[in-house]
Write an enzyme that holds these catalytic residues in place. Structure first.
Site, short mmCIF file in Angstrom:
data_model
loop_
_atom_site.label_atom_id
_atom_site.label_comp_id
_atom_site.label_asym_id
_atom_site.label_seq_id
_atom_site.Cartn_x
_atom_site.Cartn_y
_atom_site.Cartn_z
N LYS A 1 0.86 -1.18 0.00
CA LYS A 1 0.00 0.00 0.00
C LYS A 1 0.89 1.23 0.00
O LYS A 1 1.93 1.20 0.66
CB LYS A 1 -0.91 0.00 1.23
CG LYS A 1 -1.80 -1.21 1.37
CD LYS A 1 -3.03 -1.12 0.51
CE LYS A 1 -3.87 -2.40 0.63
NZ LYS A 1 -5.22 -2.29 0.10
N LYS B 1 0.90 -9.93 -2.67
CA LYS B 1 -0.36 -9.89 -3.43
C LYS B 1 -0.55 -8.53 -4.08
O LYS B 1 -0.41 -7.50 -3.41
CB LYS B 1 -1.53 -10.21 -2.50
CG LYS B 1 -2.89 -10.18 -3.18
CD LYS B 1 -3.98 -10.58 -2.22
CE LYS B 1 -5.16 -9.64 -2.11
NZ LYS B 1 -5.39 -8.63 -3.10
N ASP C 1 -2.98 -5.59 -5.58
CA ASP C 1 -4.32 -5.19 -5.17
C ASP C 1 -5.32 -5.41 -6.30
O ASP C 1 -4.93 -5.62 -7.44
CB ASP C 1 -4.34 -3.74 -4.66
CG ASP C 1 -5.16 -3.66 -3.37
OD1 ASP C 1 -6.14 -4.43 -3.26
OD2 ASP C 1 -4.85 -2.84 -2.50
N GLU C 2 -6.61 -5.32 -5.97
CA GLU C 2 -7.63 -5.72 -6.94
C GLU C 2 -7.66 -4.83 -8.18
O GLU C 2 -8.05 -5.26 -9.26
CB GLU C 2 -9.02 -5.77 -6.28
CG GLU C 2 -9.62 -4.45 -5.81
CD GLU C 2 -9.02 -3.93 -4.51
OE1 GLU C 2 -8.35 -4.72 -3.82
OE2 GLU C 2 -9.21 -2.74 -4.20
N HIS D 1 -10.07 -12.89 -5.80
CA HIS D 1 -10.48 -11.69 -5.08
C HIS D 1 -11.95 -11.46 -5.41
O HIS D 1 -12.39 -11.74 -6.52
CB HIS D 1 -9.62 -10.50 -5.53
CG HIS D 1 -9.70 -9.33 -4.60
ND1 HIS D 1 -10.83 -8.53 -4.50
CD2 HIS D 1 -8.80 -8.82 -3.72
CE1 HIS D 1 -10.61 -7.60 -3.59
NE2 HIS D 1 -9.39 -7.76 -3.09
N LYS E 1 -11.96 -4.53 8.56
CA LYS E 1 -12.65 -3.32 8.11
C LYS E 1 -13.89 -3.57 7.25
O LYS E 1 -14.66 -2.64 6.99
CB LYS E 1 -11.66 -2.43 7.34
CG LYS E 1 -11.32 -2.91 5.93
CD LYS E 1 -10.33 -1.98 5.20
CE LYS E 1 -10.06 -2.46 3.78
NZ LYS E 1 -9.00 -1.77 3.09
#
Ligand SMILES: O=C(O)[C@H](O)COP(=O)(O)O
Ligand SMILES: [Mg+2]
Length: 420
Positions: free
Chosen positions: A155, A181, A183-184, A273, A313
């Site tokens: 991130k 990984k 991210d989407e 995902h 979250k």
């Protein structure tokens, strides 16, 4: 239109045959009786239309779905409907959803409709491959027997050049992360081309594997138009990758079924995902449950799939996630068990409670909860790994933190949810 036609699809004395596919729905009628509403669902999702017809061919008569269970539930009703297999094309989850999750969601006779679950008989299920590796196969190629696998998404989720990404990957893998990984929404951009990334990252992986003696893998996001996904999967296999990641909801069942065939030939595992699922899984009265979605994905053959965390979250309560995870890990004919992935808002201080709730057969992804570590990604990775190993060994995190300065700092920043 006469109501009787719809009632031809309701028979509460009917006992479904072993070769019928059962679907459970929750629904709220809109100005019609519950029997009529349920009959309309069965009609529209099997052979019917809005009116009686001049003639039904023999096969259509034999293919009429039957509502065999109807009970009040909260503000609505639960219906169970039996579908003869003559309604479904073998091996096409696309066609199944066109029927049981198709027009029915838009009918005026219903205020709300939710597909809760579906039960394919073996005769239908046998046309699906299921996962190529599943839990056992992944544990074998990763060489990890008895702890959850760790994963991290660098991130911010966007903006890295290939060089920067490779440096971060090195830090994360070296710090103890098993699976890097993407991210989407991180696929291929002018500042970070997939082709360049794929060539660079597996060399970094090889280096860390040689330095640490551990197996490291990369959940590289190949999501895109299906021809692009196929090309990307081939590149990954050529570079010695073991996994691809697909955003399975936005890509759709057709693309996933196709990619399952492609990955069989290439020997690649699929990380699924679920971005966009909540558009139809979140409203408890309408849409499709995450359970049904996960079941369909398991049939097609993803090896691991995001299911929620309960402590992080994203929305999703414990009972629901536990039910999904238990199903994914259960024995189901020839279809291998699938790794549930816990991801979204996780950090080291949540590990003991997360593992208490869901057990060790889990892939645990923490992005912000690793990348936000005050001393950087490598310390974040070490803190996560230490927290997971302590939780598995039954050691309290405050105790563990005495010998892990990385974990100590993580707990100071994000807190510690003591396991109940
Ligand atoms: O794709 C995911 O699951 C997210 O990137 C989770 O990120 P987070 O761990 O920072 O919440
Ligand atoms: Mg994400």
């Amino acid at each position: 239109m006469k109501v009787e036609w719809y009632l031809d699809f309701v028979d509460l004395d009917y006992t479904p045959g072993r070769d019928e596919l059962i679907v459970e729905y929750y629904f709220e009628p809109n100005g019609v009786s519950p029997e009529e509403a349920a009959g309309r669902i069965a009609s529209e999702s099997s052979i019917g239309t809005w009116t009686t017809l001049w003639k039904l061919p023999e096969m259509a008569k034999r293919s009429m779905a039957k509502v065999f269970y109807l009970e009040k539930s909260g503000e609505g009703y639960i219906a169970k409907i039996a579908y003869p297999l003559t309604l479904f094309e073998e091996g096409s989850l696309v066609q199944l959803f066109s029927a049981i999750a198709g027009n029915v969601f838009g009918m005026k006779a219903l205020k709300n409709l939710r597909l809760l679950d579906f039960h394919p008989p073996y005769e239908y299920l046998r046309h699906f491959r299921g996962p190529q590796y599943g839990v056992k196969g992944i544990r074998e190629f990763m060489g990890i027997k008895d702890r959850p696998l760790t994963a991290t998404v660098p991130k911010p989720k966007m903006g890295w050049s290939v060089e920067e990404y490779a440096e971060i990957a090195y830090e994360l893998w070296s710090g103890g992360i098993d699976l890097l990984k993407d991210d989407e929404n991180f696929t291929s951009f002018p500042f970070n081309r997939f082709e360049e990334r794929v060539r660079k990252l597996y060399r970094v992986r090889d280096r860390v594997e040689a330095e640490t003696g551990e197996t490291k893998e990369y959940l590289i996001n190949i999501t895109g138009p299906v021809d692009v996904m196929e090309r990307r999967a081939e590149l990954v296999a050529n570079e010695g990758g073991q996994y691809v990641m697909i955003d399975i909801v936005v890509a759709g069942w057709s693309a996933l079924q196709y990619m399952r065939e492609v990955t069989e030939d290439l020997g690649l595992a699929i990380h699924a995902h679920r971005a966009m699922h909540a558009a139809f899984t979140r409203n408890p009265k309408h849409g499709i449950t995450m359970f049904a979605l996960a079941k369909a994905a398991r049939m097609i053959g993803v090896d691991q799939i995001h299911t929620g965390t309960a402590v992080g979250k994203m929305a999703g309560d414990y009972e629901e996630i536990k039910r999904i995870n238990d199903f994914l890990l259960s024995k189901w004919e020839h279809i291998r068990p699938v790794f549930p992935v816990a991801s979204g808002g996780l950090h080291p201080g949540l590990m003991p409670e997360l593992i208490r709730l869901f057990g060790k057969d889990l892939v645990i992804q923490a992005g912000g909860g690793v990348m936000g570590h005050p001393d950087g990604p490598k310390s974040g990775a070490k803190a996560l790994r230490d927290a997971i190993e302590a939780a598995v060994d039954g050691i309290d995190l405050e105790e563990k933190a005495k010998s892990s300065p990385e974990l100590k700092k993580a707990l100071e920043k994000w807190g510690y949810l003591k396991p109940k």
